[in-house]
Design a protein around this motif. Structure first.
Motif, PDB file in Angstrom:
ATOM      1  N   LYS A 284       2.298  11.083  67.642  1.00  0.00           N
ATOM      2  CA  LYS A 284       3.345  10.197  67.127  1.00  0.00           C
ATOM      3  C   LYS A 284       2.984   9.760  65.714  1.00  0.00           C
ATOM      4  CE  LYS A 284       3.591   5.830  68.290  1.00  0.00           C
ATOM      5  NZ  LYS A 284       3.714   4.561  69.017  1.00  0.00           N
ATOM      6  N   THR A 296      11.063   3.722  61.610  1.00  0.00           N
ATOM      7  CA  THR A 296      11.314   4.879  62.475  1.00  0.00           C
ATOM      8  C   THR A 296      10.015   5.293  63.147  1.00  0.00           C
ATOM      9  OG1 THR A 296      13.037   5.689  60.979  1.00  0.00           O
ATOM     10  CG2 THR A 296      12.151   7.259  62.571  1.00  0.00           C
ATOM     11  N   MET A 298       8.267   8.545  64.913  1.00  0.00           N
ATOM     12  CA  MET A 298       8.355   9.988  65.121  1.00  0.00           C
ATOM     13  C   MET A 298       7.504  10.367  66.334  1.00  0.00           C
ATOM     14  SD  MET A 298       8.093  11.730  61.363  1.00  0.00           S
ATOM     15  CE  MET A 298       9.181  11.269  59.998  1.00  0.00           C
ATOM     16  N   TYR A 300       6.210  13.800  68.675  1.00  0.00           N
ATOM     17  CA  TYR A 300       6.026  15.245  68.705  1.00  0.00           C
ATOM     18  C   TYR A 300       5.828  15.651  70.164  1.00  0.00           C
ATOM     19  CZ  TYR A 300       5.212  14.466  63.735  1.00  0.00           C
ATOM     20  OH  TYR A 300       5.339  14.078  62.425  1.00  0.00           O
ATOM     21  N   LYS A 335      14.597   3.156  66.131  1.00  0.00           N
ATOM     22  CA  LYS A 335      15.119   4.463  65.762  1.00  0.00           C
ATOM     23  C   LYS A 335      14.006   5.481  65.940  1.00  0.00           C
ATOM     24  CE  LYS A 335      16.960   7.140  61.877  1.00  0.00           C
ATOM     25  NZ  LYS A 335      17.266   7.142  60.422  1.00  0.00           N
ATOM     26  N   SER A 336      14.322   6.561  66.695  1.00  0.00           N
ATOM     27  CA  SER A 336      13.287   7.529  67.047  1.00  0.00           C
ATOM     28  C   SER A 336      13.682   8.925  66.598  1.00  0.00           C
ATOM     29  CB  SER A 336      13.043   7.516  68.556  1.00  0.00           C
ATOM     30  OG  SER A 336      12.669   6.219  68.981  1.00  0.00           O
ATOM     31  N   LEU A 337      12.752   9.594  65.942  1.00  0.00           N
ATOM     32  CA  LEU A 337      12.943  10.970  65.502  1.00  0.00           C
ATOM     33  C   LEU A 337      12.010  11.846  66.336  1.00  0.00           C
ATOM     34  CD1 LEU A 337      13.087  12.070  61.750  1.00  0.00           C
ATOM     35  CD2 LEU A 337      12.314  13.564  63.580  1.00  0.00           C
ATOM     36  N   TRP A 339      10.419  15.523  67.332  1.00  0.00           N
ATOM     37  CA  TRP A 339      10.113  16.866  66.859  1.00  0.00           C
ATOM     38  C   TRP A 339       9.592  17.725  68.007  1.00  0.00           C
ATOM     39  CZ3 TRP A 339      11.346  17.862  61.855  1.00  0.00           C
ATOM     40  CH2 TRP A 339      11.385  16.801  60.943  1.00  0.00           C
ATOM     41  N   LYS A 348      13.423  20.289  64.923  1.00  0.00           N
ATOM     42  CA  LYS A 348      13.800  18.884  65.111  1.00  0.00           C
ATOM     43  C   LYS A 348      14.759  18.776  66.295  1.00  0.00           C
ATOM     44  CE  LYS A 348      14.943  16.487  61.459  1.00  0.00           C
ATOM     45  NZ  LYS A 348      15.775  16.008  60.320  1.00  0.00           N
ATOM     46  N   SER A 350      15.946  15.625  67.765  1.00  0.00           N
ATOM     47  CA  SER A 350      16.934  14.566  67.546  1.00  0.00           C
ATOM     48  C   SER A 350      16.393  13.579  66.522  1.00  0.00           C
ATOM     49  CB  SER A 350      17.250  13.833  68.849  1.00  0.00           C
ATOM     50  OG  SER A 350      18.190  12.798  68.626  1.00  0.00           O
ATOM     51  N   GLU A 351      17.296  12.966  65.751  1.00  0.00           N
ATOM     52  CA  GLU A 351      16.856  11.980  64.756  1.00  0.00           C
ATOM     53  C   GLU A 351      17.581  10.653  64.881  1.00  0.00           C
ATOM     54  OE1 GLU A 351      17.585  13.453  60.847  1.00  0.00           O
ATOM     55  OE2 GLU A 351      19.591  14.208  61.340  1.00  0.00           O
ATOM     56  N   ASP A 352      18.340  10.466  65.957  1.00  0.00           N
ATOM     57  CA  ASP A 352      19.105   9.221  66.051  1.00  0.00           C
ATOM     58  C   ASP A 352      19.058   8.598  67.442  1.00  0.00           C
ATOM     59  OD1 ASP A 352      20.591  11.102  67.357  1.00  0.00           O
ATOM     60  OD2 ASP A 352      22.403  10.864  66.135  1.00  0.00           O
TER      61      ASP A 352
END
Length: 394
Positions: A284, A296, A298, A300, A335-337, A339, A348, A350-352
């Motif tokens: 992460k 945000t 992130m 993985y 908010k989570s992105l 990968w 990727k 999702s980004e939202d």
């Protein structure tokens, strides 16, 4: 099905993903995992029989070619839409008679046609004159089903650019050509597009099919098969009910004679909701704004768009995520992105999404992952493909 039948786990009342995780020790698993609820497939079959009693489903094998699912649908009595020699082999190996198969790829390699001929799979689609000449040479006693173009204005995956002839001009010309070559035209087919959102598209297409049946009668053909294709939703039963009402009304209006056999090619309808993909967070990163506030997070995961999430690229699917923390409702959301695991920046997922601040080692579940995922996934970058656990209600 042949040897190597996987174990099926049984549950009472309702399948709990959280309980499966706890009881199966999935927290220790590095590889992503599919949880397949076979009872969901059975429920979809009952729903189809109730809402579309005259339309026989021919499962689109390309959607998910899991042998366990294919065998289950074979046991339930469905037909099958196959697109290749290997799909034919799979279905025939489940003791399915050739009459229950439509070879619904309009452009087939000769060796695949010869395999169909050897195994007496006679029904197949065609949409251009070159394929008609090919059939005349390699499978002249097959049943030609003329596929015409009649697309929905809104669909996840439009197909009209690749398949289907013009219903008003080309279809009649193809039928005349087939007649001159002494080939049998036994029906017509169309596909409004995978994941159809314009429900009226079915009525429009069925009306076109009726006109082609009338033309076939003028040529002396005894046409008795209408294939209304796919496009049926897999995770929205309310939408499916609305489509069913339109299809039933159209069929009653244009094809009241029940001697005409009507089939469809549902894929995602049967399998989308049956699969939940469980992924582990293996890394992460936190992204903060200029004031130092967390902006945000992130994550993985151990599966990505080159694996099961190829449905994002190829099927235009918008995924949703579930986490399995007990105190989830009381935690703030960020908010989570998300990968995938590969070294490709296109990986990727999702980004939202909004998720609590999860940790490395936590699991995330993705529901409705049964359609156009399993057969397309690749081990790109050396990452393993998910295995599957099968469950069924007692």
């Amino acid at each position: 099905m042949a040897s190597g039948v996987p174990e099926i786990h049984y549950y009472e009342h309702e399948l709990s993903i959280r309980r499966v995780i706890e009881e199966s020790g999935l927290q220790d698993l590095d590889q992503a995992l599919n949880i397949c609820d076979l009872s969901s497939v059975e429920q979809k079959h009952r729903l189809w029989q109730r809402l579309l009693p005259r339309i026989r489903p021919y499962y689109a094998v390309k959607c998910n070619d899991d042998p366990v699912v294919v065998q289950l649908l074979a046991d339930l009595g469905t037909g099958f839409d196959c697109a290749s020699k290997n799909e034919l082999k799979l279905v025939l190996g489940c003791n399915v008679s050739p009459e229950r198969i439509i070879f619904a790829n309009p452009c087939r390699p000769v060796s695949h046609l010869e395999y169909a001929k050897e195994h007496q799979v006679a029904n197949g689609t065609v949409d251009n004159e070159f394929e008609i000449y090919k059939l005349h040479k390699h499978y002249s006693n097959s049943n030609l089903i003329v596929r015409f173009k009649s697309e929905a204005k809104e669909a996840q995956c439009p197909l009209g650019d690749k398949f289907g002839c013009d219903a008003d001009v080309d279809a009649t010309a193809l039928m005349l050509l087939a007649k001159s070559l002494n080939l049998k035209v036994t029906g017509t087919s169309f596909h409004v597009g995978s994941g159809c959102s314009e429900l009226e598209a079915y009525d429009r297409a069925i009306k076109k099919a009726k006109n082609l049946f009338k033309f076939g009668e003028l040529l002396g053909y005894d046409m008795d098969l209408l294939d209304i294709g796919g496009g049926f939703p897999g995770s929205d039963d309310g939408k499916f009910e609305k489509i069913s009402e339109i299809v039933n009304t159209s069929v009653e209006r244009y094809f009241p004679d029940e001697r005409v056999k009507i089939i469809a090619e549902p894929g995602r309808f049967f399998v989308a909701a049956a699969y939940t993909l469980i992924c582990k967070i293996h890394a992460k990163r936190e992204v903060r704004n200029e004031a130092g506030k967390l902006d945000t997070v992130m994550y993985y995961l151990n599966d990505g768009v080159y694996g099961s999430f190829n449905c994002i690229l190829y099927d235009h699917q918008v995924v949703t995520a579930e986490h399995y923390l007990d105190e989830a409702n009381s935690l703030p959301q960020f908010k989570s992105l998300i990968w995938g695991p590969s070294c490709d920046a296109l990986d990727k997922i999702s980004e939202d999404l909004l998720l609590p601040n999860l940790n490395r080692g936590d699991l995330i579940g993705f529901p409705n992952m049964g359609a156009y995922t399993v057969p397309i996934a690749s081990p790109f970058n050396g990452f393993e493909l998910p295995k599957t656990l099968y469950f069924r209600a007692i």
